[in-house]
Design a protein around this motif. Structure first.
Motif, PDB file in Angstrom:
ATOM      1  N   GLU A  76       0.817  -1.216   0.000  1.00  0.00           N
ATOM      2  CA  GLU A  76       0.000   0.000   0.000  1.00  0.00           C
ATOM      3  C   GLU A  76       0.854   1.271   0.000  1.00  0.00           C
ATOM      4  N   PRO A  77       1.900   1.368   0.811  1.00  0.00           N
ATOM      5  CA  PRO A  77       2.653   2.636   0.822  1.00  0.00           C
ATOM      6  C   PRO A  77       3.317   2.984  -0.512  1.00  0.00           C
ATOM      7  N   THR A  78       3.594   1.992  -1.337  1.00  0.00           N
ATOM      8  CA  THR A  78       4.293   2.281  -2.581  1.00  0.00           C
ATOM      9  C   THR A  78       3.360   2.646  -3.729  1.00  0.00           C
ATOM     10  N   ARG A  79       2.068   2.321  -3.609  1.00  0.00           N
ATOM     11  CA  ARG A  79       1.131   2.555  -4.726  1.00  0.00           C
ATOM     12  C   ARG A  79       1.026   4.030  -5.094  1.00  0.00           C
ATOM     13  N   THR A  80       0.990   4.890  -4.101  1.00  0.00           N
ATOM     14  CA  THR A  80       0.885   6.325  -4.374  1.00  0.00           C
ATOM     15  C   THR A  80       2.115   6.816  -5.130  1.00  0.00           C
ATOM     16  N   LEU A  81       3.284   6.370  -4.706  1.00  0.00           N
ATOM     17  CA  LEU A  81       4.519   6.769  -5.402  1.00  0.00           C
ATOM     18  C   LEU A  81       4.513   6.292  -6.845  1.00  0.00           C
ATOM     19  N   ASP A 108      -1.891  -7.202 -14.333  1.00  0.00           N
ATOM     20  CA  ASP A 108      -1.552  -7.494 -12.936  1.00  0.00           C
ATOM     21  C   ASP A 108      -1.200  -6.209 -12.184  1.00  0.00           C
ATOM     22  N   ALA A 109      -0.350  -5.394 -12.782  1.00  0.00           N
ATOM     23  CA  ALA A 109       0.056  -4.139 -12.141  1.00  0.00           C
ATOM     24  C   ALA A 109      -1.142  -3.214 -11.946  1.00  0.00           C
ATOM     25  N   ILE A 110      -1.991  -3.107 -12.952  1.00  0.00           N
ATOM     26  CA  ILE A 110      -3.177  -2.246 -12.845  1.00  0.00           C
ATOM     27  C   ILE A 110      -4.095  -2.761 -11.740  1.00  0.00           C
ATOM     28  N   GLY A 111      -4.219  -4.078 -11.632  1.00  0.00           N
ATOM     29  CA  GLY A 111      -5.034  -4.647 -10.557  1.00  0.00           C
ATOM     30  C   GLY A 111      -4.531  -4.268  -9.179  1.00  0.00           C
ATOM     31  N   TRP A 112      -3.223  -4.321  -8.996  1.00  0.00           N
ATOM     32  CA  TRP A 112      -2.659  -3.919  -7.705  1.00  0.00           C
ATOM     33  C   TRP A 112      -2.850  -2.428  -7.458  1.00  0.00           C
ATOM     34  N   LEU A 113      -2.657  -1.616  -8.479  1.00  0.00           N
ATOM     35  CA  LEU A 113      -2.834  -0.173  -8.312  1.00  0.00           C
ATOM     36  C   LEU A 113      -4.293   0.171  -8.010  1.00  0.00           C
ATOM     37  N   ALA A 114      -5.228  -0.620  -8.517  1.00  0.00           N
ATOM     38  CA  ALA A 114      -6.657  -0.360  -8.320  1.00  0.00           C
ATOM     39  C   ALA A 114      -7.131  -0.681  -6.907  1.00  0.00           C
ATOM     40  N   LYS A 115      -6.269  -1.192  -6.065  1.00  0.00           N
ATOM     41  CA  LYS A 115      -6.658  -1.462  -4.685  1.00  0.00           C
ATOM     42  C   LYS A 115      -6.915  -0.167  -3.905  1.00  0.00           C
ATOM     43  N   GLU A 116      -6.359   0.923  -4.369  1.00  0.00           N
ATOM     44  CA  GLU A 116      -6.544   2.205  -3.691  1.00  0.00           C
ATOM     45  C   GLU A 116      -7.710   2.954  -4.322  1.00  0.00           C
ATOM     46  N   LYS A 117      -8.662   3.362  -3.507  1.00  0.00           N
ATOM     47  CA  LYS A 117      -9.856   4.037  -4.003  1.00  0.00           C
ATOM     48  C   LYS A 117      -9.546   5.255  -4.884  1.00  0.00           C
TER      49      LYS A 117
END
Length: 175
Positions: A76-81, A108-117
């Motif tokens: 989670e902390p890295t998604r914003t960066l 796969d990458a987009i799926g992980w990034l989409a975890k953040e509202k």
């Protein structure tokens, strides 16, 4: 998916020196994942290089960069960066016109990034839904699974669900 994750982990193993200092702009995030190799990679400046590789690399380079970004986005902390680094346009370009493996890794990458509202709307605005649906319709088994996971993450917002149904993904997900 487990063998693929194991191969990724072997390729991307990084050792973090306890003396390594965090990037100045993300010190609050560093405390959350001090021992994480993901933060070590970001602290060492990997993200701009990965984004550049996604934009201008060879097909294999783009595929590997998308794979690495997917791994970095697991925390989670890295998604914003990652989002701040401008990763969406080249990821979506790879999703539209990359190799099958490149499309799979981009989904796969987009799926992980989409975890953040907050990122879900940005992902949709960038045009990720049509290529995700196309991958869900005609990709490899792993590509379809990653596209389904990404669409599932995007479906966590009510407004997005309507767009997913309108894009024709629902019939593919229940088939």
């Amino acid at each position: 998916l487990a063998p693929r994750r194991a191969r990724r982990a072997q390729r991307l193993q990084l050792e973090c020196s306890p003396m390594m200092s965090p990037p100045a702009h993300s010190s609050w995030r560093w405390a959350h994942c001090r021992r994480s190799w993901r933060c070590c990679a970001l602290g060492a400046g990997a993200l701009p290089l990965l984004v550049a590789l996604l934009r201008t690399g060879t097909e294999d380079g783009k595929t590997c960069a998308a794979d690495a970004i997917g791994w970095l986005a697991n925390d989670e902390p890295t998604r914003t960066l990652i989002m701040e680094a401008g990763v969406l346009p080249p990821l979506i370009a790879l999703l539209r016109a990359g190799t099958e493996e490149g499309k799979t890794n981009a989904a796969d990458a987009i799926g992980w990034l989409a975890k953040e509202k907050p990122t879900r709307a940005l992902i949709l605005e960038a045009g990720a839904l049509p290529p995700l649906v196309a991958l869900l319709r005609a990709g490899t088994e792993e590509g379809k699974a990653n596209a389904a996971d990404a669409i599932n993450m995007l479906a966590n917002d009510e407004l997005t669900r309507v767009l997913i149904v309108e894009a024709g993904a629902l019939s593919l997900l229940v088939a």
